[in-house]
Design a protein around this motif. Structure first.
Motif: not given
Length: 212
Positions: A138-160
């Protein structure tokens, strides 16, 4: 995207603490982010996850209490709850193998060895170890999500920092065959989020990169 602009986007990104609830991710942008999630690589290609996308305001509000009163779930545009499957078994492997055959239009014999390897992995691994393996995926998906969103100019915050049991209950995840692992809130930063102005702190390349 050229290398320079990619690095600029990652420098721009930070763990957004305060989202502007009036700003929503437009459909076209979200479709790209969602597709990126689906395209995330996984071990054996088994995709041992589900991605629960929460946009309903009432549901997001309920999740604040289960997030130790952090407001990102309520304020963000889209909250992604990355979940592991309840079970990884031979049935899942069979489903994936059938999907390979249909997608690539090949014979069962051509993937017989690979299928046997996947079945062997599932059969010889304990339930507890499979759950740990799925959570790590699941953390592979999280890393991919963060990178893609950031590349598209979408802010993000991972949360545990959240109550997994309460999330599972509120989102009825048991009936959906999965369990929450990690969250990612996505949207657009509020103008008064002072964290956006802080310099990014990272060790030097030489401290963390080893060339062999």
């Amino acid at each position: 995207m050229n290398p320079g602009s990619l690095v600029d986007k990652l420098e721009w990104r930070y763990a957004t603490k305060k989202f502007d609830p009036t700003k929503k991710i437009e459909d076209r942008t979200w479709e790209a982010i969602q597709k990126a999630l689906v395209l995330t690589p996984s071990s054996y290609g088994l995709q041992p996850w589900k991605f629960v996308v929460v946009t309903d305001a009432d549901t997001k509000a309920k999740l604040v209490e289960a997030s130790f009163k952090q407001n990102q779930p309520a304020e963000c545009s889209h909250l992604v709850v990355i979940c592991r499957l309840d079970n990884m078994d031979s049935e899942h492997v069979e489903k994936y193998a059938s999907h390979i055959l249909a997608t690539r239009d090949i014979t069962a014999d051509s993937i017989a060895t690979y299928k046997s390897m996947m079945l062997g992995f599932v059969d010889r691994t304990s339930k507890e170890d499979l759950e740990t393996w799925m959570a790590k995926q699941c953390y592979i998906a999280l890393g991919n999500l963060i990178a893609v969103a950031s590349g598209l100019g979408v802010d993000n915050c991972p949360m545990e920092g959240f109550d997994h049991k309460r999330y599972d209950e509120i989102l009825d995840l048991e009936k959906r065959g999965c369990r929450s692992v990690v969250l990612c809130a996505l949207g657009y930063r509020a103008e008064d989020d002072h964290y956006a102005q802080l310099a990014k702190v990272r060790f030097d390349d030489s401290d963390v990169i080893i060339h062999v």
